[in-house]
Scaffold this active site. Structure first.
Site, PDB file in Angstrom:
ATOM      1  CE1 TYR A 157      -4.333  -3.832   3.685  1.00 34.05           C
ATOM      2  CE2 TYR A 157      -4.958  -5.833   2.508  1.00 34.05           C
ATOM      3  CZ  TYR A 157      -5.304  -4.731   3.280  1.00 34.05           C
ATOM      4  OH  TYR A 157      -6.612  -4.550   3.657  1.00 34.05           O
ATOM      5  CE  LYS A 161      -5.963  -4.530   7.038  1.00 28.73           C
ATOM      6  NZ  LYS A 161      -6.843  -3.777   7.940  1.00 28.73           N
TER       7      LYS A 161
END
Ligand code: NAP
Length: 252
Positions: A157, A161
């Protein structure tokens, strides 16, 4: 919000707008005067409810479904948007969020995360570009404080990002002056439904403002970047109660 932050006559597409943060962004941009495309994936009924909520305040909106991991479905989405009059604002909000120890993130999980959190906004930007160029439009990517903080248990994750954070900056430079590209970087504004009291306490302890934010905080930042000063591009606006300003934190 200031009356100057208006989007009258503009068309905005928000990905992942059926629920939660994306929904708040759709409502805010609709209140600013934009016509709204409410993108959804599995949330067909929720998207219809978002369209109804917009209609109640006099905003014209249409639900549009697509699995953004699927290039053909994404191309079909933008073909429809083009056929129905073009686009001024693209907000890439749809994303996946998952906690897993590093060694259990196999190739399939890694590629699935990157497909939605990086490749999809990349592809959406590329497909939207001819439409946005024609109207001096803007792309706003929804990032995360995790793009710049190292959170154990969230390797895929955080990496997704961080890559989207850099993509935002590269596109701001490459697409100027025709199209502006900005980011909003939320901290905790709507915790996952699975979070219990202990999870929330752990997160709030890291926020200088001493509380979570709300989806509306993010939506207002998106509205500011979409409708505000046109000299702003490449900006990434933290909406995190001071969490990133407090410096690098270890862990979510
Ligand atoms: N919530 C927070 O506190 C927080 C904090 C920091 C950053 N953010 C960022 O803010 C954005 C919105 O957060 P959120 O918590 O509202 O997100 P979310 O509820 O986890 O997901 C947003 C939407 O992504 C869509 N989606 C999932 N898989 C998809 C696919 N294959 N194709 C297309 N769409 C798909 C879902 O649409 P359907 O429901 O229609 O399936 C879902 O409603 C995300 O980018 C997130 O990383 C959120």
């Amino acid at each position: 919000m200031s009356d100057e932050l208006r989007l009258d006559g503009k068309v905005a597409l928000i990905t992942g707008a059926a629920r939660r943060v994306g929904r708040a962004i759709a409502l805010e941009l609709g209140r600013a005067g934009a016509r709204i495309w409410v993108h959804h994936h599995t949330g067909t009924a929720a998207a219809t409810a978002t369209v109804s909520a917009l209609a109640e305040v006099g905003v014209s909106a249409t639900a549009i479904g697509a699995d953004l991991r699927d290039p053909a479905a994404t191309a079909a989405l933008f073909a429809r948007v083009a056929a129905e009059g073009g686009l001024d604002v693209l907000v890439n909000s749809a994303a996946a969020f998952e906690r897993l120890p590093f060694e259990s993130i196999d190739d399939e999980r890694l590629m699935s995360m990157l497909a939605l959190n990086l490749a999809a906004p990349f592809r959406c930007a590329r497909l939207a570009l001819p439409l946005l160029r024609a109207r001096s439009g803007v792309i706003i990517n929804v990032l995360d404080v995790a793009a710049t903080q190292a959170w154990p248990g969230f390797a895929h994750y955080c990496a997704s990002k961080a890559a989207l954070h850099m993509l935002t900056k590269v596109l701001a430079v490459e697409l100027a002056p025709a199209v502006r590209v900005c980011g909003v970087s939320p901290g905790t504004v709507q915790p996952p439904e699975s979070y219990g009291d202990a999870d929330l306490r752990r997160v709030v302890e890291k926020i200088p403002m001493g509380r979570s934010g709300s989806p509306t905080d993010v939506a207002r930042a998106v509205r500011f970047l979409a409708a505000g000063p046109e000299f702003i591009t490449g900006a990434i606006l933290a909406v995190d109660g001071g969490r990133s300003a407090a410096g690098p934190a270890v862990g979510e």
